[in-house]
Design an enzyme around this catalytic site. Sequence first.
Site, PDB file in Angstrom:
ATOM      1  N   LYS A  54       0.843  -1.203   0.000  1.00 21.49           N
ATOM      2  CA  LYS A  54       0.000   0.000   0.000  1.00 21.49           C
ATOM      3  C   LYS A  54       0.880   1.256   0.000  1.00 21.49           C
ATOM      4  O   LYS A  54       0.641   2.201  -0.750  1.00 21.49           O
ATOM      5  CB  LYS A  54      -0.919  -0.007   1.236  1.00 21.49           C
ATOM      6  CG  LYS A  54      -2.025  -1.067   1.148  1.00 21.49           C
ATOM      7  CD  LYS A  54      -2.771  -1.277   2.462  1.00 21.49           C
ATOM      8  CE  LYS A  54      -3.822  -2.384   2.300  1.00 21.49           C
ATOM      9  NZ  LYS A  54      -4.529  -2.736   3.554  1.00 21.49           N
ATOM     10  N   GLN A  98      -4.440  -1.255   9.764  1.00 22.25           N
ATOM     11  CA  GLN A  98      -4.438  -2.597   9.187  1.00 22.25           C
ATOM     12  C   GLN A  98      -5.034  -3.596  10.184  1.00 22.25           C
ATOM     13  O   GLN A  98      -4.655  -3.626  11.351  1.00 22.25           O
ATOM     14  CB  GLN A  98      -2.992  -3.003   8.811  1.00 22.25           C
ATOM     15  CG  GLN A  98      -2.875  -4.320   8.089  1.00 22.25           C
ATOM     16  CD  GLN A  98      -3.490  -4.327   6.686  1.00 22.25           C
ATOM     17  OE1 GLN A  98      -3.596  -3.291   6.032  1.00 22.25           O
ATOM     18  NE2 GLN A  98      -3.910  -5.495   6.230  1.00 22.25           N
ATOM     19  N   ASP A 121     -10.935   3.150   4.314  1.00 21.74           N
ATOM     20  CA  ASP A 121     -11.376   1.751   4.281  1.00 21.74           C
ATOM     21  C   ASP A 121     -12.898   1.659   4.143  1.00 21.74           C
ATOM     22  O   ASP A 121     -13.420   0.593   3.807  1.00 21.74           O
ATOM     23  CB  ASP A 121     -10.987   1.051   5.591  1.00 21.74           C
ATOM     24  CG  ASP A 121      -9.755   0.177   5.462  1.00 21.74           C
ATOM     25  OD1 ASP A 121      -9.522  -0.349   4.357  1.00 21.74           O
ATOM     26  OD2 ASP A 121      -9.033   0.022   6.463  1.00 21.74           O
TER      27      ASP A 121
HETATM   28  N1  GUN Z   1      -6.948  -6.564   6.482  1.00 19.83           N
HETATM   29  C1  GUN Z   1      -7.286  -7.300   5.398  1.00 19.83           C
HETATM   30  N2  GUN Z   1      -7.887  -6.529   4.468  1.00 19.83           N
HETATM   31  C2  GUN Z   1      -7.915  -5.279   4.970  1.00 19.83           C
HETATM   32  C3  GUN Z   1      -8.419  -4.038   4.468  1.00 19.83           C
HETATM   33  O1  GUN Z   1      -8.971  -3.921   3.362  1.00 19.83           O
HETATM   34  N3  GUN Z   1      -8.252  -2.972   5.296  1.00 19.83           N
HETATM   35  C4  GUN Z   1      -7.676  -3.079   6.532  1.00 19.83           C
HETATM   36  N4  GUN Z   1      -7.596  -1.988   7.269  1.00 19.83           N
HETATM   37  N5  GUN Z   1      -7.220  -4.210   7.016  1.00 19.83           N
HETATM   38  C5  GUN Z   1      -7.335  -5.300   6.235  1.00 19.83           C
END
Ligand code: GUN
Length: 286
Positions: A54, A98, A121
Amino acid sequence: MTARLIDGKAIALALRNDIKAAVTSLREQGRRAPGLAVVLVGADPASQIYVRHKHQACEAAGMHSVVHMLPADSSEADVMQVVHQLNNDPAIDGILVQLPVPKQIRGKAVIDAIAVEKDVDGFNPENFGLLAQRTPRLRPCTPYGVIKMLEHEKIDVSGLDAVVIGQSNIVGRPMALELLMKGATVTICHSQTKDLPGHVKRADLVVAGIGKPEYVRGEWIKPGAIVIDVGLNRLETGKIVGDVEFAAAAAKASWITPVPGGVGPMTIAMLMQNTLEAYQHRESKA
Ligand code: GUN
């Protein structure tokens, strides 16, 4: 029938190039770059890889990107302090914590503390509720990415019988809301579902997001169905597979997403898209 592949990697790359061009144009006008902050608590190896991807993707697009790494024994108050600081940081448009977080921290409390206009998100109750009411603002990245892939291939899901496997807040639930908004007839299947094969056998569109390697058997797929595999599982051999038995499913489906190179790259592209949208929304109010 041999399915056509939906090349998420290529679609994501095109989107990322568009976002990069938009950021370049902003910079040329003397404006600041959109900023994303990712918070990682602990050292889960898969999460570390996701967070690195990311961060790198945002930097490659010319965005401002910061990663806050907190130790695994951090308290909820420690994480909250970082979130509050980022909420008040004018250079940051998007905040992502995350998941999963270590068990002494309530993930929901942390997510809910993110300023709604920076919730890239789309997990905050307000953004989730807006999606449920068909007036989305910031939308969960993975389901949003699936919708972009379908749109890219001009696949119209209106009236289709869609089966979403998995009821998580990250994938299954928002995916069902997205498909409902597109006019599909949506069934959500989960661990208590009585007859999963029966549901899949009737589905025109299957979205699998359960996190179990090759759990969805190719023989369950209805001839001509569209198969979207959100799974990313590493076998003991090191091989990466999805939640769907790929070769057998591809022999029956009309369209299928590969793993890797399907939904995964789209999630990152949509995070960048959401960060740009959050920037534009904040700047319009400034
Ligand atoms: N863990 C797995 N997928 C995601 C996501 O799309 N966002 C976040 N914040 N954590 C994750």
